[in-house]
Design a protein around this motif. Structure first.
Motif, mmCIF file in Angstrom:
data_model
loop_
_atom_site.group_PDB
_atom_site.id
_atom_site.type_symbol
_atom_site.label_atom_id
_atom_site.label_comp_id
_atom_site.label_asym_id
_atom_site.label_seq_id
_atom_site.Cartn_x
_atom_site.Cartn_y
_atom_site.Cartn_z
ATOM 1 N N TYR A 1 8.394 2.764 10.095
ATOM 2 C CA TYR A 1 9.517 3.720 10.150
ATOM 3 C C TYR A 1 9.358 4.914 11.044
ATOM 4 O O TYR A 1 8.315 5.345 11.346
ATOM 5 C CB TYR A 1 9.830 4.092 8.779
ATOM 6 N N ARG A 2 10.435 5.280 11.551
ATOM 7 C CA ARG A 2 10.324 6.406 12.572
ATOM 8 C C ARG A 2 11.271 7.601 11.775
ATOM 9 O O ARG A 2 12.610 7.205 11.438
ATOM 10 C CB ARG A 2 11.049 6.269 13.890
ATOM 11 N N GLN A 3 10.656 8.685 11.792
ATOM 12 C CA GLN A 3 11.333 9.963 11.132
ATOM 13 C C GLN A 3 11.652 11.018 12.330
ATOM 14 O O GLN A 3 10.749 11.779 12.692
ATOM 15 C CB GLN A 3 10.654 10.740 10.122
ATOM 16 N N PRO B 1 12.979 14.567 13.741
ATOM 17 C CA PRO B 1 13.191 15.919 13.137
ATOM 18 C C PRO B 1 14.745 16.089 12.348
ATOM 19 O O PRO B 1 15.592 15.463 12.832
ATOM 20 C CB PRO B 1 13.358 16.944 14.470
ATOM 21 N N GLU B 2 14.476 16.683 11.170
ATOM 22 C CA GLU B 2 15.849 16.757 10.296
ATOM 23 C C GLU B 2 16.595 15.435 9.952
ATOM 24 O O GLU B 2 17.754 15.349 9.826
ATOM 25 C CB GLU B 2 16.634 17.783 11.234
ATOM 26 N N GLU B 3 15.922 14.458 10.013
ATOM 27 C CA GLU B 3 16.535 13.165 9.682
ATOM 28 C C GLU B 3 15.629 12.263 8.915
ATOM 29 O O GLU B 3 14.463 12.785 8.540
ATOM 30 C CB GLU B 3 16.606 12.325 11.027
ATOM 31 N N GLY B 4 16.298 11.293 8.072
ATOM 32 C CA GLY B 4 15.666 10.375 7.383
ATOM 33 C C GLY B 4 14.729 9.360 8.103
ATOM 34 O O GLY B 4 14.839 9.232 9.310
ATOM 35 N N LEU B 5 14.170 8.504 7.381
ATOM 36 C CA LEU B 5 13.324 7.766 8.021
ATOM 37 C C LEU B 5 14.199 6.432 8.437
ATOM 38 O O LEU B 5 15.136 5.965 7.595
ATOM 39 C CB LEU B 5 12.159 7.052 7.201
ATOM 40 N N LYS B 6 13.948 5.779 9.304
ATOM 41 C CA LYS B 6 14.718 4.741 10.260
ATOM 42 C C LYS B 6 13.750 3.464 10.350
ATOM 43 O O LYS B 6 12.783 3.627 10.868
ATOM 44 C CB LYS B 6 15.285 4.988 11.616
ATOM 45 N N PHE B 7 14.084 2.253 9.812
ATOM 46 C CA PHE B 7 13.404 1.373 9.784
ATOM 47 C C PHE B 7 13.365 0.861 11.377
ATOM 48 O O PHE B 7 14.270 0.754 11.887
ATOM 49 C CB PHE B 7 14.087 0.029 9.054
ATOM 50 N N MET B 8 12.040 0.302 11.596
ATOM 51 C CA MET B 8 11.896 -0.056 13.096
ATOM 52 C C MET B 8 11.621 -1.596 13.176
ATOM 53 O O MET B 8 12.147 -2.386 13.754
ATOM 54 C CB MET B 8 10.683 0.734 13.851
ATOM 55 N N VAL B 9 10.592 -2.078 12.424
ATOM 56 C CA VAL B 9 10.136 -3.349 12.619
ATOM 57 C C VAL B 9 9.232 -3.627 11.190
ATOM 58 O O VAL B 9 8.546 -2.797 10.531
ATOM 59 C CB VAL B 9 9.151 -3.472 13.684
ATOM 60 N N TYR B 10 9.334 -5.020 10.985
ATOM 61 C CA TYR B 10 8.693 -5.788 9.578
ATOM 62 C C TYR B 10 7.931 -6.640 10.105
ATOM 63 O O TYR B 10 8.121 -7.605 10.994
ATOM 64 C CB TYR B 10 9.720 -6.258 8.777
ATOM 65 N N LEU B 11 6.567 -6.789 9.807
ATOM 66 C CA LEU B 11 5.479 -7.839 10.136
ATOM 67 C C LEU B 11 4.737 -8.504 9.153
ATOM 68 O O LEU B 11 4.468 -7.717 7.793
ATOM 69 C CB LEU B 11 4.678 -7.400 11.111
ATOM 70 N N GLN B 12 4.531 -9.608 9.094
ATOM 71 C CA GLN B 12 3.447 -10.264 8.357
ATOM 72 C C GLN B 12 2.353 -10.594 9.241
ATOM 73 O O GLN B 12 2.511 -10.623 10.488
ATOM 74 C CB GLN B 12 4.014 -11.380 7.599
ATOM 75 N N LYS B 13 1.048 -11.025 8.821
ATOM 76 C CA LYS B 13 0.286 -11.457 9.512
ATOM 77 C C LYS B 13 0.753 -12.285 10.883
ATOM 78 O O LYS B 13 0.834 -13.227 10.574
ATOM 79 C CB LYS B 13 -0.917 -11.962 8.829
ATOM 80 N N GLU B 14 0.405 -11.747 11.983
ATOM 81 C CA GLU B 14 0.439 -12.688 13.076
ATOM 82 C C GLU B 14 1.933 -12.853 13.438
ATOM 83 O O GLU B 14 2.129 -13.590 14.451
ATOM 84 C CB GLU B 14 -0.222 -13.804 13.170
#
Lengths: 117, 115
Positions: free
Chosen positions: B35-37, B39-52
């Motif tokens: 996730y990326r946060q 300044p002055e904002e909530g967290l935003k989803f970027m990427v979801y991974l499982q092994k490999e």
């Protein structure tokens, strides 16, 4: 797409006073709801969550939140706050990723709770 | 059981350089989220991974950003040719499985500053 609104960016309150942090969400499907707390320069910690069942959920440190489907709300409350509760609080909704079974969270912009003596 | 580890905690880069952010999930966790946060904002989803495997990268900018979670070693978020707008806190979270019932455990974050 889901979204979460936290209308109050800052909430100042005196110690031992009650507090309510508001959270509203929008979703076209069933949701799972979370409150996270972030202390300065730290990661987020799960405070409490609603998945199903009783609409009132509680944390171990005195916070509670009530899921209200008709009002699409999940407000966080504490009857008596302590100085140590000063932190930023984030409401989040789960967006279940069907492929792979993941659990993508959509966060609100956060509410800074400042407890004063 | 150690929590989610992220390093470095603070990273300073000049425009055009590369940034590599590392995340070691909790022991036994095979699901990693970034996730990326801003300044002055909530967290935003970027990427979801499982092994490999990259399962969902719908929140990743189309260019310059990539992520991996190899069979051995930490998950890596890589940002090439950084720009000032990449300055943010990047959080990694891990969970033991998928589904909404599985809590995501967050690391302390990496605070990236682009000069």
């Amino acid at each position: 797409a889901q979204s979460v609104t936290q209308l109050d960016s800052q909430v100042p309150v005196f110690e031992e006073a009650p507090v309510e942090l508001r959270c509203n969400y929008s979703s076209s499907v069933s949701v799972y709801l979370f409150w996270y707390v972030q202390y300065p320069n730290q990661g987020l910690q799960l405070l409490l969550k609603y998945l199903s069942g009783s609409t009132l959920v509680e944390s171990i440190n005195g916070f509670e939140a009530e899921f209200n489907k008709s009002q699409t709300s999940f407000h966080l409350r504490k009857p008596s706050v302590h100085i140590s509760d000063t932190a930023e609080y984030f409401c989040a909704v789960s967006d279940l990723i069907l492929t792979g079974g993941g659990n993508k969270l959509t966060f609100g912009t956060g509410t800074q709770l400042k407890v004063e003596l | 059981n150690a929590g989610v580890m992220q390093n470095p905690r603070h990273l300073v880069r000049r425009r055009g350089q590369e940034a590599r952010l590392r995340c070691s999930p909790m022991k036994g966790h095979s699901h990693v989220y970034w996730y990326r946060q801003l300044p002055e904002e909530g967290l935003k989803f970027m990427v979801y991974l499982q092994k490999e495997n990259i399962i969902d990268e719908s929140g990743m900018p189309k260019e310059r950003f990539s992520a991996e979670f190899p069979k051995e070693g930490p998950s890596i978020l890589r940002i090439q040719q950084v720009v000032r707008g990449d300055s943010a806190a990047y959080f990694c979270a891990s969970s033991p499985g998928g589904g909404a019932g599985n809590e995501q455990f967050f690391g302390p974050g990496t605070r990236l500053t682009v000069l």
